[in-house]
Design a protein around this motif. Structure first.
Motif: not given
Length: 337
Positions: A155, A85, A73, A79
């Motif tokens: 993330h 992702s 991502g 992402g």
């Protein structure tokens, strides 16, 4: 063994692997980043075709090396809240079901500091807190939340994406490494890493220099000021006036100034993140850090049983750093055969 797909994360040395290490491997083809991106990132979620992805990768894709950090991502948009992702993992599995997945992780606080520095290098103008929490100033129904996704703390909560890959490929095919181990002794780590995957590399020919050096404090301030004269290249920023060509020129000037080494030492994470924010981030990531520790401990136990000793131990989880002065050991076990 299947293809080796190194998906990142960002800020874990992927540039060095892409530019230096993987191209030097003699017994597997290394696919360019553009090819990997075309295969797995170019098409929309409802238009991806696994057969077309394999065609894009080429006839040798089942024995190839792939390395692209954006498979986890985008760095500055998390992402797309993890949706990209997760979907890319399913794309890789559909096209390369027998692949070995490589995931490098990094202390999330250090990764966040490095991500903000990358944001500034990429044209950003906002400070660290604005970069991290800027979306909090928007209302719950603000269109900007959907039009331009911003930084996402989740993330760097690595264990969830790792678990997703484990479920798709089987945990034995998902190999997780700490960036800190690689950085502590790149040569020793690279030797163990190559042995693990049977990669033939002459380490005596490898360039061990850093690919993305950090900025010093004066250059960091200079970069943010220079970025006010270009609207490139990140979405969330301010600019006073856009000067065509300034972004490219300013990046060249910054790289030149940074390479001179006359503007102070490179900044470390502790220089960028205040103690109170560091403590908050540590607490935020604590459950994920424990889950990651458990996953790495399982991998170490799995390696001790499943990896034959003839491969040199085959693991970098239990790898020991060599003392300084080990340069004479120049080749990997695979290369010496």
């Amino acid at each position: 063994m299947g293809a080796i797909v190194h998906i990142g994360y960002h800020k874990t040395g992927t540039t060095w692997f892409q530019d230096i290490f993987y191209p030097a491997v003699r017994n597997r083809p290394y696919l360019p980043r553009a090819t990997v991106r075309a295969a797995f990132l170019a098409s929309g979620a409802l238009h991806f075709d696994a057969a077309q992805a394999r065609t894009t990768l080429g006839s040798a894709c089942d024995n190839a090396l792939l390395c692209e950090e954006n498979l986890t991502g985008g760095l500055h948009n998390g992402g797309l809240a993890g949706n990209l992702s997760k979907d890319v993992a399913q794309r890789i599995h559909a096209a390369l079901p027998d692949a070995q997945i490589v995931i490098f992780v990094r202390d999330p606080v250090a990764a966040i500091a490095s991500a903000w520095l990358q944001y500034v290098k990429g044209g950003g103008t906002f400070g660290l807190r604005r970069y991290l929490f800027g979306r909090d100033r928007l209302s719950a129904v603000a269109p900007e939340r959907d039009e331009a996704p911003g930084f996402c703390l989740e993330h760097f909560d690595y264990h969830r994406l790792i678990a997703h890959y484990d479920a798709l490929f089987g945990a034995g095919r998902v190999h997780v490494f700490r960036y800190e181990d690689f950085r502590a002794d790149p040569r020793g780590f690279a030797s163990a890493y190559a042995a693990r995957f049977g990669l033939e590399v002459d380490l005596s020919q490898i360039d061990w220099g850093a690919r993305n050096p950090s900025l010093s404090r004066p250059l960091l301030g200079m970069a943010r000021a220079m970025n006010l004269f270009t609207r490139r290249a990140v979405a969330d920023k301010d600019w006073l006036v856009h000067v065509p060509g300034w972004y490219r020129l300013s990046r060249t000037l910054l790289r030149w100034a940074n390479g001179m080494g006359r503007f102070g030492r490179p900044l470390r994470p502790g220089d960028l993140i205040e103690p109170d924010l560091t403590a908050w981030l540590r607490a935020h990531y604590a459950p994920g850090a424990q889950a990651l520790h458990t996953r790495l401990a399982w991998q170490a136990r799995h390696d001790s049983v499943s990896v034959p000793s003839s491969s040199g131990g085959g693991t970098v989880i239990r790898w020991r750093q060599r003392p300084l002065g080990h340069d004479a050991i120049a080749q990997t076990p695979a290369h010496r055969r």
